[in-house]
Design a protein around this motif. Structure first.
Motif, PDB file in Angstrom:
ATOM      1  N   ARG A  75       1.641   4.588  -3.205  1.00 51.10           N
ATOM      2  CA  ARG A  75       0.519   4.490  -4.140  1.00 51.10           C
ATOM      3  C   ARG A  75       0.623   5.540  -5.249  1.00 51.10           C
ATOM      4  O   ARG A  75       0.273   5.277  -6.409  1.00 51.10           O
ATOM      5  CB  ARG A  75      -0.810   4.651  -3.388  1.00 51.10           C
TER       6      ARG A  75
ATOM      7  N   GLY B 135       0.790  -1.229   0.000  1.00 47.12           N
ATOM      8  CA  GLY B 135       0.000   0.000   0.000  1.00 47.12           C
ATOM      9  C   GLY B 135       0.817   1.271   0.000  1.00 47.12           C
ATOM     10  O   GLY B 135       0.289   2.340  -0.297  1.00 47.12           O
TER      11      GLY B 135
ATOM     12  N   ALA C 297       2.900   4.206  -7.771  1.00 49.03           N
ATOM     13  CA  ALA C 297       2.281   3.061  -8.440  1.00 49.03           C
ATOM     14  C   ALA C 297       1.235   3.516  -9.448  1.00 49.03           C
ATOM     15  O   ALA C 297       1.019   2.866 -10.477  1.00 49.03           O
ATOM     16  CB  ALA C 297       1.646   2.127  -7.410  1.00 49.03           C
ATOM     17  N   ASP C 298       0.588   4.653  -9.160  1.00 52.45           N
ATOM     18  CA  ASP C 298      -0.447   5.179 -10.053  1.00 52.45           C
ATOM     19  C   ASP C 298       0.128   5.996 -11.207  1.00 52.45           C
ATOM     20  O   ASP C 298      -0.630   6.576 -11.990  1.00 52.45           O
ATOM     21  CB  ASP C 298      -1.426   6.046  -9.259  1.00 52.45           C
TER      22      ASP C 298
END
Length: 248
Positions: A103, A100, A106-107
């Motif tokens: 993020r 998590g 990761a996006d």
């Protein structure tokens, strides 16, 4: 170098700096590092990046160490020689972070975009280099840097105005402290080690330069670096530096 710089020759200053053996050699070229010398300290950029990315700074540091163990070199080293892309570097880091975390990365939010939000130019030291250049010294940049970040760091500095030579690791496929990049630097300058003074904030990079016979100044803050360089060049300090030094 711009066409204007090429068209207007400058009288080259020469100062005599004692080498390790006590003999005097002519120094006419100042070579500087980028990150941590021409910018605020790396630790400030790292902490700001972690906050912007929503990652605990301790977790991020641990992820870099884990990725280094897994791949045999630091993710930044591979990125700075062009061996991997920024996206590949990010993926290596994300793989080592707690679930998590990261993020934003990761996006698809760019690492460099966030990194440079926490990176500011060291205007005082740039002013000092400008003064040296006006005095006739050649100024060169020797940087471990990233292909995808070139527009970002060049936007913060008067690169064409300030530097006679730029040697960038991602273009050469080798980075400091590898001896090969110092050979490239000297070849590009067309000079000898004894005519150069090298300024870097990393000890191993200074030691590698010294192995070539290049005089070195380990950068800790702007005030002390300006004082040390000026003393070595037997030159009065020409700019005012604040107590915060490199943390600009």
């Amino acid at each position: 170098m711009t066409s204007t710089q090429q068209a207007v020759p400058r009288e080259r200053s020469v100062r005599r700096v004692a080498d390790g053996g006590g003999s005097a050699v002519a120094v006419d070229t100042i070579v500087v590092d980028y990150g941590g010398v021409l910018t605020n300290p790396l630790v400030e950029t790292f902490v700001a990046f972690a906050e912007l990315a929503g990652i605990d700074a301790g977790d991020l540091a641990q992820a870099f160490m884990a990725a280094t163990e897994r791949h045999g070199e630091t993710p930044m080293a591979a990125l700075e020689t062009g061996a991997i892309t920024e996206r590949q570097m990010v993926d290596r880091i994300l793989a080592e972070l707690p679930e998590g975390a990261g993020r934003i990365l990761a996006d698809g939010r760019g690492f460099g975009e966030l990194w440079f939000q926490g990176r500011t130019p060291n205007e005082q030291f740039v002013s000092f280099l400008r003064a040296l250049r006006r005095d006739g010294y050649r100024i060169a940049l020797l940087t471990n840097n990233v292909r995808e970040w070139e527009p970002l760091w060049r936007a913060q500095l008067p690169v064409d105005e300030l530097f006679d030579v730029v040697v960038d690791s991602h273009k050469e496929g080798v980075r400091k402290p590898d001896p090969a990049i110092y050979r490239i630097l000297l070849d590009r300058l067309g000079t000898t080690p004894q005519r150069c003074l090298f300024v870097d904030d990393t000890e191993e990079n200074c030691l590698a330069a010294a192995e070539f016979g290049i005089g070195t100044v380990r950068f800790a803050d702007t005030g002390s670096a300006v004082s040390e360089i000026s003393a070595l060049l037997h030159r009065p300090v020409a700019v005012t530096v604040g107590a915060v030094g490199g943390a600009l």
